[in-house]
Design a protein around this motif. Sequence first.
Motif, PDB file in Angstrom:
ATOM      1  N   GLU A   1      11.996 -24.936  32.704  1.00  0.00           N
ATOM      2  CA  GLU A   1      11.794 -23.498  32.927  1.00  0.00           C
ATOM      3  C   GLU A   1      13.067 -22.853  33.460  1.00  0.00           C
ATOM      4  O   GLU A   1      13.475 -21.779  32.998  1.00  0.00           O
ATOM      5  N   ASN A   2      13.690 -23.504  34.436  1.00  0.00           N
ATOM      6  CA  ASN A   2      14.916 -22.953  35.026  1.00  0.00           C
ATOM      7  C   ASN A   2      16.036 -22.875  33.994  1.00  0.00           C
ATOM      8  O   ASN A   2      16.803 -21.904  33.952  1.00  0.00           O
ATOM      9  N   ARG A   3      16.118 -23.905  33.157  1.00  0.00           N
ATOM     10  CA  ARG A   3      17.158 -23.912  32.120  1.00  0.00           C
ATOM     11  C   ARG A   3      16.914 -22.789  31.114  1.00  0.00           C
ATOM     12  O   ARG A   3      17.853 -22.091  30.717  1.00  0.00           O
ATOM     13  N   THR A   4      15.658 -22.610  30.710  1.00  0.00           N
ATOM     14  CA  THR A   4      15.329 -21.545  29.761  1.00  0.00           C
ATOM     15  C   THR A   4      15.663 -20.184  30.349  1.00  0.00           C
ATOM     16  O   THR A   4      16.198 -19.303  29.663  1.00  0.00           O
ATOM     17  N   GLU A   5      15.357 -19.996  31.624  1.00  0.00           N
ATOM     18  CA  GLU A   5      15.654 -18.727  32.285  1.00  0.00           C
ATOM     19  C   GLU A   5      17.160 -18.472  32.321  1.00  0.00           C
ATOM     20  O   GLU A   5      17.625 -17.365  32.020  1.00  0.00           O
TER      21      GLU A   5
ATOM     22  N   VAL B   1      19.128 -15.374  30.417  1.00  0.00           N
ATOM     23  CA  VAL B   1      19.955 -14.409  31.151  1.00  0.00           C
ATOM     24  C   VAL B   1      21.372 -14.389  30.598  1.00  0.00           C
ATOM     25  O   VAL B   1      21.957 -13.322  30.370  1.00  0.00           O
ATOM     26  N   ASP B   2      21.930 -15.575  30.364  1.00  0.00           N
ATOM     27  CA  ASP B   2      23.300 -15.666  29.858  1.00  0.00           C
ATOM     28  C   ASP B   2      23.429 -15.025  28.478  1.00  0.00           C
ATOM     29  O   ASP B   2      24.367 -14.275  28.207  1.00  0.00           O
TER      30      ASP B   2
ATOM     31  N   ASP C   1      15.516  -8.532  34.641  1.00  0.00           N
ATOM     32  CA  ASP C   1      15.112  -9.785  35.277  1.00  0.00           C
ATOM     33  C   ASP C   1      14.367 -10.613  34.243  1.00  0.00           C
ATOM     34  O   ASP C   1      13.674 -10.072  33.378  1.00  0.00           O
ATOM     35  N   VAL C   2      14.509 -11.922  34.309  1.00  0.00           N
ATOM     36  CA  VAL C   2      13.863 -12.822  33.357  1.00  0.00           C
ATOM     37  C   VAL C   2      12.927 -13.753  34.125  1.00  0.00           C
ATOM     38  O   VAL C   2      13.316 -14.355  35.125  1.00  0.00           O
TER      39      VAL C   2
END
Length: 211
Positions: free
Chosen positions: A150-154, A158-159, A176-177
């Motif tokens: 989840e953190n990687r997808t977020e 964003v990037d 915000d994502v």
Amino acid sequence: MERQQRATESCGCKVGRMIDAYELAVSNQQLIEWWTADDAKESLRDIADYFNQDLLRTELRRNGYSPLDGEIENVHRLLTDDDVSRGMETQTRKRLERQGIDVESLTDDFVSYQSIYRHLNECLGTEYTKKTQTAESRRQTGKERIFALENRTETVTVDTLSQLVDHDALALEEFDVLVDVSVTCLHCHRQHTIDELIENEGCQCRQSQNL
């Protein structure tokens, strides 16, 4: 005692040379703990990724750049993942070069999982005998893997959006994502968050049938 002593010694293999050359925060003892932990053993590929990410973080800081949370993992992915487009990789390399990073030299210093194994096995004398994990430790490991995804997808989202905005390809100001995985039980149609599902050890409808 012998393993602890060897964990503090330098060696001539690539992993040992990189630890010394970059003065990495990752230590031999930490590599051993990652490889031999009974409750959350890391794979050799994961250990190689952590090692290379620490190398990347160190090089960026040497050049006066303080990476944001999740940025190191994303930059490492953009430089090494086969699924990344050539354009995205080139853009990442140019961005690092503008910050004074010799990207070619840096990526040459990245180590493979085979190098990690040889270092652990031959230099540090470390072997791992797999032990049976408890159901609780398996649930915890599974939850951590999903949250990491989840953190990687977020971070990637964003990037990507930020790059589109920077190149005037997307009309967006502040944003915000939020990435939140949910699971629906097809038997009772209840919807669960990952945390609820794992902490409750499954869906209530299946548990009640087992009583």
